[in-house]
Motif scaffolding. Structure first.
Motif, PDB file in Angstrom:
ATOM      1  N   ASP A  36       1.024  -1.123   0.164  1.00  0.00           N
ATOM      2  CA  ASP A  36       0.086  -0.116   0.049  1.00  0.00           C
ATOM      3  C   ASP A  36       0.712   1.094  -0.010  1.00  0.00           C
ATOM      4  OD1 ASP A  36       0.863  -0.219   2.583  1.00  0.00           O
ATOM      5  OD2 ASP A  36      -1.187   0.101   3.323  1.00  0.00           O
ATOM      6  N   GLN A  37       1.982   0.788  -0.879  1.00  0.00           N
ATOM      7  CA  GLN A  37       2.627   2.805  -0.975  1.00  0.00           C
ATOM      8  C   GLN A  37       1.942   3.532  -1.207  1.00  0.00           C
ATOM      9  OE1 GLN A  37       6.840   1.055  -2.422  1.00  0.00           O
ATOM     10  NE2 GLN A  37       7.592   1.391  -1.034  1.00  0.00           N
ATOM     11  N   THR A  38       2.769   4.657  -1.033  1.00  0.00           N
ATOM     12  CA  THR A  38       1.778   5.720  -2.092  1.00  0.00           C
ATOM     13  C   THR A  38       3.108   6.439  -3.006  1.00  0.00           C
ATOM     14  OG1 THR A  38       3.239   7.606  -0.489  1.00  0.00           O
ATOM     15  CG2 THR A  38       1.466   6.564   0.686  1.00  0.00           C
ATOM     16  N   SER A  39       2.840   6.925  -4.410  1.00  0.00           N
ATOM     17  CA  SER A  39       3.054   7.226  -5.061  1.00  0.00           C
ATOM     18  C   SER A  39       4.360   8.051  -4.700  1.00  0.00           C
ATOM     19  CB  SER A  39       2.663   8.213  -5.650  1.00  0.00           C
ATOM     20  OG  SER A  39       1.128   7.732  -6.015  1.00  0.00           O
ATOM     21  N   ALA A  40       4.685   9.096  -3.653  1.00  0.00           N
ATOM     22  CA  ALA A  40       5.674   9.394  -3.160  1.00  0.00           C
ATOM     23  C   ALA A  40       6.634   8.578  -2.541  1.00  0.00           C
ATOM     24  CB  ALA A  40       5.299  10.615  -1.946  1.00  0.00           C
ATOM     25  N   GLU A  41       6.299   7.829  -1.555  1.00  0.00           N
ATOM     26  CA  GLU A  41       7.236   6.745  -0.729  1.00  0.00           C
ATOM     27  C   GLU A  41       8.079   6.517  -2.141  1.00  0.00           C
ATOM     28  OE1 GLU A  41       5.307   5.384   3.234  1.00  0.00           O
ATOM     29  OE2 GLU A  41       4.452   4.432   1.184  1.00  0.00           O
ATOM     30  N   GLY A  44      10.259   7.369  -4.205  1.00  0.00           N
ATOM     31  CA  GLY A  44      11.201   7.481  -3.470  1.00  0.00           C
ATOM     32  C   GLY A  44      12.536   6.819  -3.310  1.00  0.00           C
ATOM     33  N   ASP A  45      11.309   5.342  -2.979  1.00  0.00           N
ATOM     34  CA  ASP A  45      12.354   4.765  -3.235  1.00  0.00           C
ATOM     35  C   ASP A  45      13.116   4.050  -4.897  1.00  0.00           C
ATOM     36  OD1 ASP A  45      11.315   3.267  -1.245  1.00  0.00           O
ATOM     37  OD2 ASP A  45      10.193   1.807  -1.808  1.00  0.00           O
ATOM     38  N   ILE A  46      12.067   4.491  -6.161  1.00  0.00           N
ATOM     39  CA  ILE A  46      13.350   4.660  -6.580  1.00  0.00           C
ATOM     40  C   ILE A  46      14.470   5.510  -7.217  1.00  0.00           C
ATOM     41  CG2 ILE A  46      13.334   4.877  -9.500  1.00  0.00           C
ATOM     42  CD1 ILE A  46      11.953   2.085  -8.388  1.00  0.00           C
ATOM     43  N   VAL A  47      14.538   6.319  -6.124  1.00  0.00           N
ATOM     44  CA  VAL A  47      15.095   7.683  -6.165  1.00  0.00           C
ATOM     45  C   VAL A  47      16.789   6.766  -5.109  1.00  0.00           C
ATOM     46  CG1 VAL A  47      16.639  10.064  -5.703  1.00  0.00           C
ATOM     47  CG2 VAL A  47      13.735   9.437  -6.444  1.00  0.00           C
ATOM     48  N   LEU A  48      16.552   6.445  -4.314  1.00  0.00           N
ATOM     49  CA  LEU A  48      17.228   5.827  -3.526  1.00  0.00           C
ATOM     50  C   LEU A  48      18.001   4.767  -4.401  1.00  0.00           C
ATOM     51  CD1 LEU A  48      18.660   5.963  -1.128  1.00  0.00           C
ATOM     52  CD2 LEU A  48      17.367   4.888  -0.298  1.00  0.00           C
ATOM     53  N   LEU A  49      16.976   3.426  -5.394  1.00  0.00           N
ATOM     54  CA  LEU A  49      18.124   2.698  -5.917  1.00  0.00           C
ATOM     55  C   LEU A  49      18.747   2.738  -6.958  1.00  0.00           C
ATOM     56  CD1 LEU A  49      18.182  -0.227  -6.368  1.00  0.00           C
ATOM     57  CD2 LEU A  49      15.948   0.207  -7.530  1.00  0.00           C
ATOM     58  N   GLU A  81      20.509  -0.001   2.558  1.00  0.00           N
ATOM     59  CA  GLU A  81      20.116  -0.786   3.741  1.00  0.00           C
ATOM     60  C   GLU A  81      19.276  -0.802   5.006  1.00  0.00           C
ATOM     61  OE1 GLU A  81      22.413  -4.431   6.330  1.00  0.00           O
ATOM     62  OE2 GLU A  81      23.202  -3.437   4.978  1.00  0.00           O
ATOM     63  N   GLU A  82      18.790   0.709   5.275  1.00  0.00           N
ATOM     64  CA  GLU A  82      17.751   1.293   6.310  1.00  0.00           C
ATOM     65  C   GLU A  82      17.403   1.552   6.140  1.00  0.00           C
ATOM     66  OE1 GLU A  82      19.869   5.478   7.656  1.00  0.00           O
ATOM     67  OE2 GLU A  82      20.898   4.278   8.160  1.00  0.00           O
ATOM     68  N   ARG A  83      16.594   1.857   4.500  1.00  0.00           N
ATOM     69  CA  ARG A  83      15.250   1.441   3.553  1.00  0.00           C
ATOM     70  C   ARG A  83      14.696   0.982   3.524  1.00  0.00           C
ATOM     71  NH1 ARG A  83      12.696   6.601   1.172  1.00  0.00           N
ATOM     72  NH2 ARG A  83      10.954   6.051   0.061  1.00  0.00           N
ATOM     73  N   PHE A  84      15.894  -0.351   2.584  1.00  0.00           N
ATOM     74  CA  PHE A  84      15.021  -1.303   2.254  1.00  0.00           C
ATOM     75  C   PHE A  84      15.143  -2.993   2.667  1.00  0.00           C
ATOM     76  CE2 PHE A  84      15.604   1.304  -1.601  1.00  0.00           C
ATOM     77  CZ  PHE A  84      14.712   1.252  -1.367  1.00  0.00           C
ATOM     78  N   GLY A  85      16.150  -2.545   4.369  1.00  0.00           N
ATOM     79  CA  GLY A  85      16.488  -3.781   5.103  1.00  0.00           C
ATOM     80  C   GLY A  85      17.279  -4.375   4.462  1.00  0.00           C
ATOM     81  N   ALA A  91      19.514  -6.996  -2.262  1.00  0.00           N
ATOM     82  CA  ALA A  91      18.273  -6.639  -3.502  1.00  0.00           C
ATOM     83  C   ALA A  91      18.534  -6.778  -4.728  1.00  0.00           C
ATOM     84  CB  ALA A  91      18.000  -5.209  -2.447  1.00  0.00           C
ATOM     85  N   THR A  92      19.685  -6.907  -4.960  1.00  0.00           N
ATOM     86  CA  THR A  92      19.858  -7.104  -6.770  1.00  0.00           C
ATOM     87  C   THR A  92      20.217  -8.635  -7.236  1.00  0.00           C
ATOM     88  OG1 THR A  92      21.942  -5.864  -6.617  1.00  0.00           O
ATOM     89  CG2 THR A  92      20.827  -4.429  -6.738  1.00  0.00           C
TER      90      THR A  92
END
Length: 96
Positions: A36-41, A44-49, A81-85, A91-92
Motif C-alpha cells: 500500500d505504498q503511496t506514490s511519493a514513497e 522515493g524508493d526508485i530515487v534511492l535505488l 539498507e536502512e530504507r529497505f532492510g 536486493a539486486t
C-alpha cells in the motif's frame, strides 16, 4: 498513444530550498509500488535505488573512484539498507 497514458507529478524539495517536479506514468508507479505504498514513497524508493546503482557502478565498474566517491557510495549503501532492510547486493543479486 503515449499522450493517452495518465501521469503523476511528484514534487521534490531539497534542504537548500530548491525544488523540482518529476512527471512519470501513473501506471508505472502503481506497477512498481509494494503493498500500500503511496506514490511519493514509491518514487522515493526508485530515487534511492537509482543513486545506489549509479554510485555502485561508478566505484566498481567505472573509471575507479577516489576516497570521496567511495565514501559517498558507502553512505548511499548504508541509507539503502536502512530504507529497505537488506543490502544493495541482497536486493539486486549483485555482490562484490
Amino acid at each position: 498513444m503515449s499522450d493517452d497514458v495518465e501521469t503523476i507529478t511528484v514534487s521534490i524539495t531539497a534542504d537548500d530550498e530548491t525544488t523540482d517536479d518529476v512527471t512519470v506514468p501513473a501506471g508505472l508507479v502503481d506497477l512498481v509500488a509494494e503493498g500500500d505504498q503511496t506514490s511519493a514513497e514509491t518514487v522515493g524508493d526508485i530515487v534511492l535505488l537509482s543513486f545506489a546503482s549509479r554510485a555502485h557502478h561508478m566505484v566498481h565498474h567505472g573509471q575507479g573512484g577516489d576516497e570521496d566517491l567511495e565514501a559517498q557510495e558507502e553512505r548511499i549503501m548504508d541509507l539503502f539498507e536502512e530504507r529497505f532492510g537488506v543490502t544493495f547486493g541482497e536486493a539486486t543479486g549483485h555482490q562484490h
